[in-house]
Design an enzyme around this catalytic site. Structure first.
Site, PDB file in Angstrom:
ATOM      1  N   ASN A  12      30.161 -15.805 -25.967  1.00  0.00           N
ATOM      2  CA  ASN A  12      29.609 -14.831 -26.911  1.00  0.00           C
ATOM      3  C   ASN A  12      28.446 -14.151 -26.194  1.00  0.00           C
ATOM      4  O   ASN A  12      27.351 -14.704 -26.094  1.00  0.00           O
ATOM      5  CB  ASN A  12      29.146 -15.571 -28.173  1.00  0.00           C
ATOM      6  CG  ASN A  12      28.596 -14.629 -29.230  1.00  0.00           C
ATOM      7  OD1 ASN A  12      28.438 -13.427 -28.988  1.00  0.00           O
ATOM      8  ND2 ASN A  12      28.298 -15.165 -30.393  1.00  0.00           N
ATOM      9  N   ARG A  96      34.134 -13.419 -27.811  1.00  0.00           N
ATOM     10  CA  ARG A  96      33.832 -12.752 -29.079  1.00  0.00           C
ATOM     11  C   ARG A  96      33.596 -11.271 -28.774  1.00  0.00           C
ATOM     12  O   ARG A  96      32.761 -10.937 -27.925  1.00  0.00           O
ATOM     13  CB  ARG A  96      32.573 -13.343 -29.693  1.00  0.00           C
ATOM     14  CG  ARG A  96      32.200 -12.614 -30.948  1.00  0.00           C
ATOM     15  CD  ARG A  96      30.843 -13.032 -31.460  1.00  0.00           C
ATOM     16  NE  ARG A  96      30.585 -12.350 -32.722  1.00  0.00           N
ATOM     17  CZ  ARG A  96      29.369 -12.000 -33.136  1.00  0.00           C
ATOM     18  NH1 ARG A  96      28.316 -12.275 -32.407  1.00  0.00           N
ATOM     19  NH2 ARG A  96      29.208 -11.392 -34.275  1.00  0.00           N
ATOM     20  N   HIS A 185      31.709 -10.118 -39.057  1.00  0.00           N
ATOM     21  CA  HIS A 185      31.771 -11.560 -39.365  1.00  0.00           C
ATOM     22  C   HIS A 185      33.194 -11.992 -39.704  1.00  0.00           C
ATOM     23  O   HIS A 185      33.401 -13.008 -40.378  1.00  0.00           O
ATOM     24  CB  HIS A 185      30.879 -11.956 -40.566  1.00  0.00           C
ATOM     25  CG  HIS A 185      29.405 -11.834 -40.349  1.00  0.00           C
ATOM     26  ND1 HIS A 185      28.543 -11.448 -41.358  1.00  0.00           N
ATOM     27  CD2 HIS A 185      28.643 -12.059 -39.270  1.00  0.00           C
ATOM     28  CE1 HIS A 185      27.307 -11.435 -40.891  1.00  0.00           C
ATOM     29  NE2 HIS A 185      27.333 -11.808 -39.619  1.00  0.00           N
ATOM     30  N   ARG A 246      17.781  -6.697 -42.104  1.00  0.00           N
ATOM     31  CA  ARG A 246      18.470  -5.444 -42.437  1.00  0.00           C
ATOM     32  C   ARG A 246      18.421  -5.191 -43.938  1.00  0.00           C
ATOM     33  O   ARG A 246      18.543  -6.130 -44.733  1.00  0.00           O
ATOM     34  CB  ARG A 246      19.938  -5.479 -42.000  1.00  0.00           C
ATOM     35  CG  ARG A 246      20.141  -5.644 -40.518  1.00  0.00           C
ATOM     36  CD  ARG A 246      21.619  -5.416 -40.168  1.00  0.00           C
ATOM     37  NE  ARG A 246      21.907  -5.860 -38.821  1.00  0.00           N
ATOM     38  CZ  ARG A 246      22.720  -6.881 -38.513  1.00  0.00           C
ATOM     39  NH1 ARG A 246      23.342  -7.564 -39.454  1.00  0.00           N
ATOM     40  NH2 ARG A 246      22.904  -7.207 -37.266  1.00  0.00           N
ATOM     41  N   GLU A 389      32.572 -20.375 -35.989  1.00  0.00           N
ATOM     42  CA  GLU A 389      33.184 -19.211 -35.349  1.00  0.00           C
ATOM     43  C   GLU A 389      33.735 -19.550 -33.965  1.00  0.00           C
ATOM     44  O   GLU A 389      34.773 -19.032 -33.557  1.00  0.00           O
ATOM     45  CB  GLU A 389      32.162 -18.071 -35.285  1.00  0.00           C
ATOM     46  CG  GLU A 389      31.895 -17.497 -36.668  1.00  0.00           C
ATOM     47  CD  GLU A 389      30.663 -16.618 -36.742  1.00  0.00           C
ATOM     48  OE1 GLU A 389      29.558 -17.173 -36.854  1.00  0.00           O
ATOM     49  OE2 GLU A 389      30.799 -15.388 -36.695  1.00  0.00           O
TER      50      GLU A 389
END
Ligand code: AMP
Length: 403
Positions: A12, A96, A185, A246, A389
């Site tokens: 990743n 990823r 996601h 965010r 993940e």
């Protein structure tokens, strides 16, 4: 790939970081995990944990100029544990990749043409895809003979119907610039929705699930019979829930106002909404533990931030209940979803008429296992389902190369 090749290295790559896990798909065990931070600086740091040997965590500090240097340092650490990247047991590397646009609806073996396509998506994912591409190039240079697979954050959401994916703007403009809701996601939403079905003793096609992935970034998805039908993030990960830094949903006219009236530049507005908003913008902290601590001390600003966060979650629970028609389960996951019992309690409070409730004792249990937190006999199962993940990327990668 040889018959004994059952290991998958998951990479990743961020702009200045490289996270990795080496898994053995024979039993889905983790052989090693680690992280390189501050790539490109004098003070790069590699933290490596050799789980297979049970050895202690090792830390190395020192300049790593680029991802190539970082991956070589990782390879050296793995080799020191007898897990080198030249091992015939390594079946593939799974990467990823944040943005796969509309083209990549499934994990894909990377060749030059695929890499070119991922590069073509840089304009819609300027913060993420360049780093992912660097990681892929570096790994291919190190093991050009090995299958490398891209697993896309957006892929799970490509099943969204057109009416959920399109913004209500001029179609020609939207199409010319590939402006639509892609969602992110996805690897987590796919994994958690499937695990939630299993927790209910059902197959994914038999259940409708609302997944709340609440980490520092946060997103919700409505999953009908194993297929995503709506999700809260959009063209970028800025849309939707209130997140650590965010804003989530906001009137786009706020951005015109910030430019015309407050005199901010495009970059300043971008930074405000992505880095200085959400929980940190509302109360100065983005860690839910700290926010809860402040609330317990009577801090009104932290309480308001928490209430805004919860209010947005409830709106999405209501919206996705309407979108799905019938909800079998709500699953909480990621850092906040898995650990913050007060968030789960507050988000579900008052939703009894929607068949949703939380049992206080069950909600207080801490565990790494998927578990129900709704009372016995609830119409909607409310669950905590830890996400993974890396395992999902490894599984998708291995399934593709061993097929
Ligand atoms: P993630 O992005 O999934 O790693 O989630 C990171 C976030 O999870 C942190 O910023 C915290 O807000 C939250 N978090 C992690 N551990 C806990 C905890 N024990 N209690 C409450 N929130 C937590």
């Amino acid at each position: 790939m040889t018959a004994t090749a059952t290991r998958v290295l998951v990479l990743n790559s961020g702009s200045s970081s490289l996270k990795y896990q080496l898994l053995d798909m024979h039993d889905a065990s983790r052989l090693a995990v680690g992280l390189v931070e501050r790539i490109g600086e004098e003070t790069s740091r590699l933290v490596h944990t050799p789980l297979a040997t049970g050895g202690a965590k090792r830390e190395t500090e020192g300049a790593m100029a680029d991802h190539d240097a970082a991956l070589k340092a990782v390879a050296a650490e793995l080799a020191a544990d007898g897990l080198g990247l030249d091992s015939p047991q390594l079946a593939a590397i799974g990467h990823r990749v944040v943005h796969g646009g509309l083209k990549f609806t499934a994990p894909t073996v990377i060749d030059d043409a695929v890499l070119t396509e991922i590069e073509r998506l840089v304009p819609v994912a300027p913060l993420h895809n360049p780093a992912n591409i660097t990681g892929i190039r570096t790994a291919r240079a190190l093991r050009p003979d090995l299958p490398q697979v891209a697993v896309f954050d957006t892929a799970f959401h490509t099943t969204m119907p057109e009416y959920a994916a399109r913004y209500a703007i001029d179609v020609a403009t939207a199409d010319a610039h590939r402006i639509r809701r892609y969602g992110f996601h996805g690897t987590s939403h796919a994994y958690v929705s499937r695990k939630t079905a299993a927790l209910l003793g059902k197959g994914p096609s038999e259940v409708n699930v609302i997944v709340l992935h609440l980490g520092n970034g946060a997103s919700a998805s409505a999953v009908a019979g194993g297929r995503c039908v709506d999700t809260s993030m959009g063209l970028t990960p800025l849309e939707g829930l209130v997140m650590g830094t965010r804003s989530g949903d906001i009137d786009p006219a706020v951005t015109f106002h910030l430019k015309r009236v407050a005199g901010m530049s495009e970059d300043e507005v971008d930074e405000l909404l992505n880095k200085k908003s959400g929980l940190i913008g509302l109360c100065g902290d983005n860690d839910m533990r700290e926010i809860r601590r402040r609330i317990d001390e009577g801090d009104a600003q932290a309480k308001l931030a928490f209430d805004i966060y919860i209010h947005r979650l409830k709106k999405y629970l209501g919206a996705y209940t309407a979108v799905l028609g019938r909800v079998d389960a709500v699953a909480f996951t990621a850092g906040v979803g898995e650990n913050a019992a007060p968030v789960r309690e507050a988000a579900i409070a008052g939703l009894a008429d929607m068949g949703m409730a939380v049992d206080a004792d069950r909600n207080a249990v801490r565990s790494d296992e998927p578990r129900l937190i709704s009372p016995e006999g609830s119409r909607v199962a409310v669950a905590v389902v830890p996400t993974d993940e890396e395992l999902e990327i490894a599984q998708q990668t291995y399934a593709l190369v061993s097929a």
